[in-house]
Scaffold this motif. Structure first.
Motif, PDB file in Angstrom:
ATOM      1  N   ASN A  46     -14.679  61.142  -8.808  1.00  6.16           N
ATOM      2  CA  ASN A  46     -13.835  60.133  -8.171  1.00  6.16           C
ATOM      3  C   ASN A  46     -13.221  59.172  -9.160  1.00  6.16           C
ATOM      4  O   ASN A  46     -12.401  58.333  -8.784  1.00  6.16           O
ATOM      5  CB  ASN A  46     -14.659  59.355  -7.148  1.00  6.16           C
ATOM      6  CG  ASN A  46     -15.050  60.229  -5.990  1.00  6.16           C
ATOM      7  OD1 ASN A  46     -14.228  60.531  -5.142  1.00  6.16           O
ATOM      8  ND2 ASN A  46     -16.295  60.679  -5.982  1.00  6.16           N
ATOM      9  N   ARG A  51      -6.129  59.256  -8.276  1.00  4.07           N
ATOM     10  CA  ARG A  51      -6.624  59.493  -6.924  1.00  4.07           C
ATOM     11  C   ARG A  51      -6.664  58.165  -6.178  1.00  4.07           C
ATOM     12  O   ARG A  51      -7.335  57.222  -6.603  1.00  4.07           O
ATOM     13  CB  ARG A  51      -8.010  60.113  -6.959  1.00  4.07           C
ATOM     14  CG  ARG A  51      -8.590  60.297  -5.560  1.00  4.07           C
ATOM     15  CD  ARG A  51      -9.863  61.063  -5.608  1.00  4.07           C
ATOM     16  NE  ARG A  51     -10.433  61.189  -4.276  1.00  4.07           N
ATOM     17  CZ  ARG A  51     -11.520  61.878  -3.990  1.00  4.07           C
ATOM     18  NH1 ARG A  51     -12.150  62.509  -4.958  1.00  4.07           N
ATOM     19  NH2 ARG A  51     -11.973  61.943  -2.755  1.00  4.07           N
ATOM     20  N   ALA A  54      -9.847  55.796  -0.795  1.00  3.68           N
ATOM     21  CA  ALA A  54      -9.888  56.266   0.592  1.00  3.68           C
ATOM     22  C   ALA A  54      -9.981  55.079   1.545  1.00  3.68           C
ATOM     23  O   ALA A  54     -10.734  54.124   1.314  1.00  3.68           O
ATOM     24  CB  ALA A  54     -11.083  57.195   0.788  1.00  3.68           C
ATOM     25  N   VAL A  56     -11.351  53.395   4.690  1.00  5.68           N
ATOM     26  CA  VAL A  56     -12.552  53.549   5.498  1.00  5.68           C
ATOM     27  C   VAL A  56     -12.744  52.314   6.363  1.00  5.68           C
ATOM     28  O   VAL A  56     -12.119  51.269   6.142  1.00  5.68           O
ATOM     29  CB  VAL A  56     -13.808  53.755   4.617  1.00  5.68           C
ATOM     30  CG1 VAL A  56     -13.684  55.008   3.773  1.00  5.68           C
ATOM     31  CG2 VAL A  56     -14.071  52.537   3.743  1.00  5.68           C
ATOM     32  N   GLY A 371     -14.492  57.346   8.289  1.00  2.00           N
ATOM     33  CA  GLY A 371     -13.721  57.743   7.119  1.00  2.00           C
ATOM     34  C   GLY A 371     -14.559  58.214   5.960  1.00  2.00           C
ATOM     35  O   GLY A 371     -14.069  58.269   4.822  1.00  2.00           O
ATOM     36  N   LEU A 375     -15.900  61.578   0.885  1.00  2.00           N
ATOM     37  CA  LEU A 375     -16.407  60.609  -0.078  1.00  2.00           C
ATOM     38  C   LEU A 375     -17.566  61.194  -0.881  1.00  2.00           C
ATOM     39  O   LEU A 375     -18.292  62.068  -0.404  1.00  2.00           O
ATOM     40  CB  LEU A 375     -16.880  59.342   0.634  1.00  2.00           C
ATOM     41  CG  LEU A 375     -15.825  58.471   1.328  1.00  2.00           C
ATOM     42  CD1 LEU A 375     -16.489  57.230   1.916  1.00  2.00           C
ATOM     43  CD2 LEU A 375     -14.716  58.080   0.362  1.00  2.00           C
ATOM     44  N   SER A 379     -17.041  56.984  -5.137  1.00  2.00           N
ATOM     45  CA  SER A 379     -15.645  57.012  -4.682  1.00  2.00           C
ATOM     46  C   SER A 379     -15.129  55.602  -4.479  1.00  2.00           C
ATOM     47  O   SER A 379     -15.846  54.707  -4.005  1.00  2.00           O
ATOM     48  CB  SER A 379     -15.532  57.799  -3.378  1.00  2.00           C
ATOM     49  OG  SER A 379     -15.876  59.142  -3.564  1.00  2.00           O
ATOM     50  N   VAL A 381     -12.872  53.015  -2.453  1.00  2.00           N
ATOM     51  CA  VAL A 381     -12.477  52.907  -1.054  1.00  2.00           C
ATOM     52  C   VAL A 381     -11.745  51.600  -0.838  1.00  2.00           C
ATOM     53  O   VAL A 381     -11.791  50.679  -1.665  1.00  2.00           O
ATOM     54  CB  VAL A 381     -13.707  52.971  -0.122  1.00  2.00           C
ATOM     55  CG1 VAL A 381     -14.412  54.299  -0.232  1.00  2.00           C
ATOM     56  CG2 VAL A 381     -14.674  51.824  -0.410  1.00  2.00           C
TER      57      VAL A 381
END
Length: 406
Positions: A46, A51, A54, A56, A371, A375, A379, A381
């Motif tokens: 991650n 990237r 994410a 969540v 979410g 993961l 990661s 978030v």
């Protein structure tokens, strides 16, 4: 001789060596790129640049009371159920009940032809009267013989014989009284009565039918419906916890869909042995089931929920926050730098919406509730509605949630 020069193998065009080298280098570079793409896990995976974080939804770990319950499928079992049979042979004179009605203990539900049994009673009473008269006469003779014997006017053997005669007649009278009692009891048996209060089923005979005590179906079946039991099974691992609480634990019976509550009762007892094929033990709970309600019906399948204990003020998280994998049960905990940490937890009981955590989490920690798919440990978030990073727009929101949780 031909002017054309001979063709030799060495004179053919050769491939350029640099082209082969270039192909090899390109292949190695491609393998390296693919390996780099799939290599690494957790934080290294991650941490790749480019990237996005994410999105969540996270919730703080709170404290709450969590009930410890046993959920099982049960069968409604009547306490008493009996096929009522005639205790003597005879013709059915009358059926005195309606199918499906509630009957009382001792209520007459059918009448057998009583006339033959009245005659038998009269005959037994006549025999008793005759033998009683003979006994009374023998007693008077014995009294006279005793008087004469005191005057030495009768032989001793005659006196002894009369005493034996009186004893024989007394035995005969006793047998006659038993015969009278039997005849009277048979006459009472012509009125077939309900053995206990309950609901009577469909009748199995009609008026005019000849019934005997050997009829397997009987006249009808009476089932006690109030109170009524529910039989269910409990895993042997929960046996000690339930036994420690003893009988009287609250039990609720729900319908087949598990949505509508039918009745409330209390735990009664366990069976005396564990079923080795399933690792469970049978248990029973008792419910009030008045005729006006009729919530539980014999042999009905119900869902049973029994409250065994309550865990007070334990960490709880939504069910959606729990993940399951090779490490076991785990959650993703949001760290101050807006990266998640995979945290293995010890899961406790659940009420369907929240789950108790018996180890691995503390109050106030922020866990990912929605979410979490995709993961990994480490990661990045961002909470829904903001960007990741402690200094970004989402960072202030994250800090506020953690501060509120504390």
């Amino acid at each position: 001789m031909s002017d054309t020069a001979p063709y030799y193998e060495d004179d053919r065009p050769r491939r350029k060596p640099w082209l082969a080298y270039a192909l090899v280098v390109l292949g190695l570079v491609a393998v390296a790129l693919i390996g780099k793409w799939f290599a690494g896990a957790g934080a290294q995976k991650n941490a790749r640049s480019g990237r996005p974080a994410a999105a969540v939804s996270a919730v703080p770990v709170g404290l709450g009371d969590m009930p410890v319950e046993v959920n099982a499928i049960g069968t409604v079992t009547p306490i008493d159920s009996a096929a009522v049979r005639s205790q003597l042979s005879g013709t059915v004179f009358a059926i005195l009940f309606k199918e499906g009605q509630q009957v009382r203990e001792g209520q007459v539900i059918a009448q057998i032809d009583p006339r033959p049994y009245r005659l038998s009673l009269s005959q037994a009473e006549g025999t008793l009267a005759k033998d009683m008269a003979q006994l009374n006469s023998a007693k008077l003779d014995l009294k006279r013989y005793e008087t004469l014997a005191s005057q030495d006017s009768v032989a001793r053997q005659t006196l002894d014989t009369q005493r034996a005669t009186v004893g024989q007649l007394e035995g005969t009278v006793a047998a006659d009284r038993a015969s009278v009692g039997t005849a009277r009891l048979n006459l009472q048996y012509t009125a077939v009565k309900a053995p206990f209060s309950g609901r009577i089923g469909l009748r199995q005979v009609s008026v005019g039918a000849f019934v005997t005590p050997s009829d397997t179906a009987g006249i009808a079946t009476v089932t006690r419906t109030d109170p009524i039991d529910v039989a269910f099974t409990v895993p042997q691992g929960q046996l000690n916890a339930i036994a420690a609480k003893g009988s009287g634990l609250p039990v609720i019976a729900y319908d087949q869909d598990g949505k509508s509550e039918l009745a409330k009762g209390t735990f009664s007892t366990f069976d005396n042995q564990i079923d080795t094929t399933t690792g469970t033990i049978k248990a029973k709970a008792r419910f009030a089931n008045p005729a006006a309600v009729k919530a539980l019906f014999p042999n009905q399948f119900v869902n049973v929920k029994m409250l065994v204990d309550t865990l007070h003020q334990v960490p709880v998280v939504p069910v959606s926050a729990l993940r399951h994998g090779a490490p076991g049960d785990f959650v993703f905990v949001v760290q101050p730098d807006n990266k998640v940490k995979l945290t293995v937890v010890k899961v406790g009981p659940s009420d369907g919406r929240n789950t108790a955590i018996l180890g691995g989490l503390n109050k106030g920690q922020l866990v990912v509730a929605e979410g979490a798919d995709g993961l990994d440990d480490g990661s990045s978030v961002r909470l829904a509605g903001g960007k990741g990073g402690p200094d970004g727009p989402g960072g202030a929101e994250n800090k506020g949630k953690r501060k509120a949780a504390q």
